[in-house]
Scaffold this active site. Sequence first.
Site, short mmCIF file in Angstrom:
data_model
loop_
_atom_site.label_atom_id
_atom_site.label_comp_id
_atom_site.label_asym_id
_atom_site.label_seq_id
_atom_site.Cartn_x
_atom_site.Cartn_y
_atom_site.Cartn_z
N ASN A 50 0.84 -1.18 0.00
CA ASN A 50 0.00 0.00 0.00
C ASN A 50 0.88 1.24 0.00
O ASN A 50 1.97 1.26 0.59
CB ASN A 50 -1.00 0.00 1.16
CG ASN A 50 -0.38 -0.07 2.53
OD1 ASN A 50 0.58 -0.79 2.77
ND2 ASN A 50 -0.96 0.67 3.48
N ILE A 51 0.40 2.26 -0.70
CA ILE A 51 1.14 3.51 -0.85
C ILE A 51 0.16 4.64 -0.56
O ILE A 51 -0.73 4.91 -1.37
CB ILE A 51 1.72 3.65 -2.28
CG1 ILE A 51 2.58 2.44 -2.62
CG2 ILE A 51 2.51 4.95 -2.40
CD1 ILE A 51 2.89 2.28 -4.10
N GLU A 52 0.30 5.24 0.61
CA GLU A 52 -0.63 6.29 1.02
C GLU A 52 -0.20 7.65 0.48
O GLU A 52 0.93 7.84 0.05
CB GLU A 52 -0.73 6.33 2.55
CG GLU A 52 -1.35 5.08 3.13
CD GLU A 52 -1.50 5.11 4.63
OE1 GLU A 52 -2.17 4.22 5.15
OE2 GLU A 52 -0.93 6.00 5.30
N CYS A 61 -3.93 0.70 -2.82
CA CYS A 61 -3.83 -0.50 -1.99
C CYS A 61 -2.78 -1.46 -2.53
O CYS A 61 -2.45 -1.44 -3.71
CB CYS A 61 -5.18 -1.21 -1.96
SG CYS A 61 -6.52 -0.25 -1.23
N GLU A 63 -3.06 -4.63 -3.07
CA GLU A 63 -3.63 -5.53 -4.06
C GLU A 63 -3.64 -4.89 -5.45
O GLU A 63 -3.24 -5.53 -6.43
CB GLU A 63 -5.07 -5.92 -3.67
CG GLU A 63 -5.18 -6.61 -2.33
CD GLU A 63 -5.38 -5.67 -1.14
OE1 GLU A 63 -5.90 -6.14 -0.11
OE2 GLU A 63 -5.03 -4.47 -1.24
N CYS A 98 -10.32 -4.25 -0.07
CA CYS A 98 -11.41 -3.28 -0.05
C CYS A 98 -12.31 -3.50 -1.27
O CYS A 98 -12.00 -4.28 -2.18
CB CYS A 98 -10.85 -1.86 -0.03
SG CYS A 98 -10.16 -1.30 -1.61
N CYS A 101 -10.59 -2.81 -4.68
CA CYS A 101 -9.70 -3.91 -5.07
C CYS A 101 -10.50 -5.11 -5.55
O CYS A 101 -10.12 -5.77 -6.52
CB CYS A 101 -8.78 -4.30 -3.92
SG CYS A 101 -7.53 -3.04 -3.58
#
Length: 143
Positions: A50-52, A61, A63, A98, A101
């Site tokens: 994940n990369i916020e 996300c 995935e 989520c 995804c």
Amino acid sequence: MEMTDYRNLIKEAIRARENAYAPYSGFYVGAALLAAYEQDGKPLIFTGCNIENAAFTPTNCAERTAFFKGISEGVRAFRAIAIAGGRQGALSDYTMPCGVCRQVMMEFCNPETFEVIAAVSEDDYKVFKLKELFPEGFGPDNL
């Protein structure tokens, strides 16, 4: 898939989690996506984390990162994805994909056969068919 395949995929997801960028949520997720075919006699696996982002909407996300890596390399058929996540570096409970995804999975996977593996460790995991997680999901076959 065999249990040994699950373990290898989970191991790759846990390793991918180390690259997560999650300064806002503190929830680090890794994913390992197994293509539907092998390359040079080996399983073809795409990993993601994940990369916020401070603006939140551009956050991606783990995935989807794995899927987009595979798709960008020309792969369009997948067998399974392992997901491992938790707060502040500790794996905890089963991390599920989520809704966004799940929708991406519907675009490229057969919901009857594609497996989602939610893992706490290589020995503690649950396996679901995409159809179980996304009943009545909409995909390209619905057009």
